[in-house]
Scaffold this motif. Structure first.
Motif, PDB file in Angstrom:
ATOM      1  N   GLN A 167       0.781  -1.152   0.071  1.00  0.00           N
ATOM      2  CA  GLN A 167       0.028  -0.054  -0.139  1.00  0.00           C
ATOM      3  C   GLN A 167       0.964   1.563  -0.057  1.00  0.00           C
ATOM      4  O   GLN A 167       1.557   1.401   0.917  1.00  0.00           O
ATOM      5  N   SER A 168       0.599   2.138  -1.044  1.00  0.00           N
ATOM      6  CA  SER A 168       1.322   3.399  -1.148  1.00  0.00           C
ATOM      7  C   SER A 168       2.712   3.388  -1.009  1.00  0.00           C
ATOM      8  O   SER A 168       3.534   4.061  -0.574  1.00  0.00           O
ATOM      9  N   GLY A 169       3.314   2.463  -2.291  1.00  0.00           N
ATOM     10  CA  GLY A 169       4.763   2.163  -2.192  1.00  0.00           C
ATOM     11  C   GLY A 169       5.021   1.460  -3.634  1.00  0.00           C
ATOM     12  O   GLY A 169       4.617   0.219  -3.451  1.00  0.00           O
ATOM     13  N   ALA A 170       5.551   1.995  -4.622  1.00  0.00           N
ATOM     14  CA  ALA A 170       5.407   1.172  -5.966  1.00  0.00           C
ATOM     15  C   ALA A 170       6.787   0.484  -5.902  1.00  0.00           C
ATOM     16  O   ALA A 170       7.917   0.898  -6.043  1.00  0.00           O
ATOM     17  N   CYS A 171       6.755  -0.899  -6.255  1.00  0.00           N
ATOM     18  CA  CYS A 171       7.829  -1.724  -6.326  1.00  0.00           C
ATOM     19  C   CYS A 171       8.651  -1.309  -7.687  1.00  0.00           C
ATOM     20  O   CYS A 171       9.812  -1.653  -7.979  1.00  0.00           O
ATOM     21  N   ALA A 172       7.808  -0.630  -8.710  1.00  0.00           N
ATOM     22  CA  ALA A 172       8.420  -0.292 -10.014  1.00  0.00           C
ATOM     23  C   ALA A 172       9.408   0.871  -9.856  1.00  0.00           C
ATOM     24  O   ALA A 172       9.995   1.387 -10.688  1.00  0.00           O
ATOM     25  N   PHE A 173       9.408   1.433  -8.612  1.00  0.00           N
ATOM     26  CA  PHE A 173      10.200   2.686  -8.445  1.00  0.00           C
ATOM     27  C   PHE A 173      11.720   2.369  -8.558  1.00  0.00           C
ATOM     28  O   PHE A 173      12.152   1.098  -8.122  1.00  0.00           O
ATOM     29  N   GLN A 174      12.444   3.379  -9.423  1.00  0.00           N
ATOM     30  CA  GLN A 174      13.816   2.864  -9.583  1.00  0.00           C
ATOM     31  C   GLN A 174      14.788   3.461  -8.602  1.00  0.00           C
ATOM     32  O   GLN A 174      14.697   4.545  -8.051  1.00  0.00           O
ATOM     33  N   LEU A 175      15.493   2.477  -7.825  1.00  0.00           N
ATOM     34  CA  LEU A 175      16.549   2.967  -6.807  1.00  0.00           C
ATOM     35  C   LEU A 175      17.960   3.219  -7.396  1.00  0.00           C
ATOM     36  O   LEU A 175      18.166   3.056  -8.738  1.00  0.00           O
ATOM     37  N   ARG A 176      18.951   3.541  -6.631  1.00  0.00           N
ATOM     38  CA  ARG A 176      20.289   3.805  -7.114  1.00  0.00           C
ATOM     39  C   ARG A 176      21.111   2.623  -6.969  1.00  0.00           C
ATOM     40  O   ARG A 176      20.769   2.090  -6.137  1.00  0.00           O
ATOM     41  N   SER A 177      22.181   2.585  -7.799  1.00  0.00           N
ATOM     42  CA  SER A 177      23.136   1.555  -7.507  1.00  0.00           C
ATOM     43  C   SER A 177      24.071   1.717  -6.180  1.00  0.00           C
ATOM     44  O   SER A 177      24.204   2.867  -5.875  1.00  0.00           O
ATOM     45  N   ALA A 178      24.554   0.545  -5.893  1.00  0.00           N
ATOM     46  CA  ALA A 178      25.688   0.439  -4.793  1.00  0.00           C
ATOM     47  C   ALA A 178      26.844   1.193  -5.243  1.00  0.00           C
ATOM     48  O   ALA A 178      27.312   2.049  -4.370  1.00  0.00           O
ATOM     49  N   ALA A 179      27.307   1.350  -6.488  1.00  0.00           N
ATOM     50  CA  ALA A 179      28.217   2.309  -6.711  1.00  0.00           C
ATOM     51  C   ALA A 179      27.929   3.810  -6.753  1.00  0.00           C
ATOM     52  O   ALA A 179      28.730   4.527  -6.203  1.00  0.00           O
ATOM     53  N   GLU A 180      26.684   4.135  -7.046  1.00  0.00           N
ATOM     54  CA  GLU A 180      26.245   5.392  -6.977  1.00  0.00           C
ATOM     55  C   GLU A 180      26.379   5.877  -5.440  1.00  0.00           C
ATOM     56  O   GLU A 180      26.648   6.969  -5.220  1.00  0.00           O
ATOM     57  N   ARG A 181      25.732   5.216  -4.369  1.00  0.00           N
ATOM     58  CA  ARG A 181      25.437   5.527  -3.318  1.00  0.00           C
ATOM     59  C   ARG A 181      26.698   5.405  -2.650  1.00  0.00           C
ATOM     60  O   ARG A 181      26.765   5.864  -1.497  1.00  0.00           O
ATOM     61  N   ASN A 182      27.955   4.750  -2.951  1.00  0.00           N
ATOM     62  CA  ASN A 182      29.117   4.901  -2.342  1.00  0.00           C
ATOM     63  C   ASN A 182      29.602   6.193  -2.054  1.00  0.00           C
ATOM     64  O   ASN A 182      30.318   6.624  -1.220  1.00  0.00           O
ATOM     65  N   ALA A 183      29.556   6.934  -3.265  1.00  0.00           N
ATOM     66  CA  ALA A 183      30.015   8.211  -3.346  1.00  0.00           C
ATOM     67  C   ALA A 183      29.225   9.082  -2.230  1.00  0.00           C
ATOM     68  O   ALA A 183      29.916   9.888  -1.932  1.00  0.00           O
ATOM     69  N   PHE A 184      28.124   8.717  -2.122  1.00  0.00           N
ATOM     70  CA  PHE A 184      27.368   9.523  -1.235  1.00  0.00           C
ATOM     71  C   PHE A 184      27.623   9.424   0.206  1.00  0.00           C
ATOM     72  O   PHE A 184      27.817  10.197   1.004  1.00  0.00           O
ATOM     73  N   GLY A 185      28.103   7.923   0.663  1.00  0.00           N
ATOM     74  CA  GLY A 185      28.415   7.443   1.950  1.00  0.00           C
ATOM     75  C   GLY A 185      29.898   8.095   2.136  1.00  0.00           C
ATOM     76  O   GLY A 185      30.278   8.432   3.248  1.00  0.00           O
TER      77      GLY A 185
END
Length: 366
Positions: A63-81
């Protein structure tokens, strides 16, 4: 199923799992995993990792959250970390993890907020790991998700809640700044959006913005058209029952902070407002102190609870006095729950999903 669980997680764990479920009066061979909002996203994560979760549950409610939503990759989030680590003074990559573990939680939260800027999904789960190996769309298109019946959907006026928060905090949406507000969300596509959703069709600019973003917003998974996309792709392989909570007299309880009952425009059936219908007097606080529902809304709540209970028991949602709930694959229909007006409708048409797909083809299946 017990054998599958035992092989993956150990016989002792599987034994405890089934014993605990049985001790609470449940059926360990008939488990339904359910969640709303961030909880819905959590259900999606489990659904999208069949290599790890097959056999652990047998039905899902999203309910109120779409499984089709696109997330970021581990490589992309490493830079954020790495940016978060720098902001709290953990600059040595070889010692960063130990350094971060030694920092106060509030310092980490502040650093993450600063690094995120306006990115609403900066701290969302990532894909490309054992926990979540693929993007949601990839899993849905390829069929690499837990093959179980699903109830899926949301509320009719989802994101009016967040417009309400903004107005409550002092933001003003008017005809003169409406186009500017659309540009902030949709960039160079704002003109097309304004043409598709003329302001004259709404009682106010705030109501219009809340309805438009509820239909589709590219930076968050809480929207109708990605929910419809999820249902469309899942329905190729499993029974899917799409729903839409539409009691516009529902109390707007808010999510993390209180929301005024009347922020200056009609809120309608906003994000999380349906929870009060499943859990009497649910108030998003430990007091459970929300007022009783009005009679027509309570009658709707009774039907909703009966329908959900039917799905949990049998995998088919139904209740006395309501129309037959056809699976989404039958004709792309969803069940709308409104007081005295429970019935099927075409969500893709009502929420203009073909229009949104034409603007953002990369957000939808190919």
């Amino acid at each position: 199923e017990g054998v599958k669980i035992g092989r993956r997680y150990g016989v002792k764990f599987a034994s405890r799992l089934t014993a605990n479920i049985a001790a609470f009066g449940g059926d360990p061979d008939n488990i339904t995993l359910a969640g709303e909002s961030a909880g819905a996203a959590s259900v999606c994560m489990h659904m999208m990792t069949p290599e790890e979760t097959t056999g652990l549950f047998h039905k899902a409610i999203i309910q109120s959250g779409a499984c089709a939503f696109q997330l970021r990759s581990a490589a992309e989030r490493n830079a954020f970390g790495e940016e978060v680590a720098r902001k709290v003074g953990c600059n040595d990559p070889n010692a960063a993890l130990a350094c971060l573990r030694g920092k106060p939680v509030q310092d980490l939260i502040a650093a993450a907020d600063a690094a995120a800027g306006g990115d609403l999904m900066a701290l969302a789960p990532i894909y490309g790991t054992k926990t979540l190996p693929r993007q949601g769309l990839d899993s849905l298109e390829s069929g690499k998700f837990v093959q179980a019946p699903v109830m899926n959907g949301g509320t009719r006026d989802e994101l009016r809640l967040y417009v309400g928060y903004e107005v409550q905090a002092g933001k003003s949406y008017t005809a003169s700044n409406f186009t500017e507000a659309l540009h902030a969300l949709y960039g160079d596509k704002a003109e097309a959006v304004a043409k598709q959703y003329p302001l004259s069709g709404y009682s106010s600019a705030a109501a219009a913005l809340g309805s438009i973003t509820s239909d589709f917003r590219p930076d968050i998974g809480i929207n109708h058209c990605l929910s419809v996309e999820t249902a469309t792709l899942m329905a190729r392989r499993v029974p899917v029952y799409q729903m839409d909570f539409a009691d516009r007299d529902a109390p707007a309880l808010g999510v993390s902070i209180p929301l005024e009952p009347n922020p200056g425009f009609e809120l309608g059936a906003v994000h999380s407002s349906e929870l009060n219908y499943y859990f009497p007097n649910f108030s998003n606080t430990s007091q459970i102190s929300a007022p009783d529902l009005k009679p027509a809304s309570q009658a709707l709540a009774d039907t909703m609870v009966a329908t959900w209970a039917s799905f949990v028991r049998t995998g088919v949602p139904k209740a006395a006095g309501m129309p037959k709930w056809e699976s989404f694959r039958t004709r792309g229909a969803a069940m709308r729950f409104a007081p005295g007006k429970i019935g099927l409708f075409d969500p893709a048409a009502e929420y203009r999903c073909a229009f949104w797909k034409s603007l953002y083809p990369e957000k939808f299946s190919r």
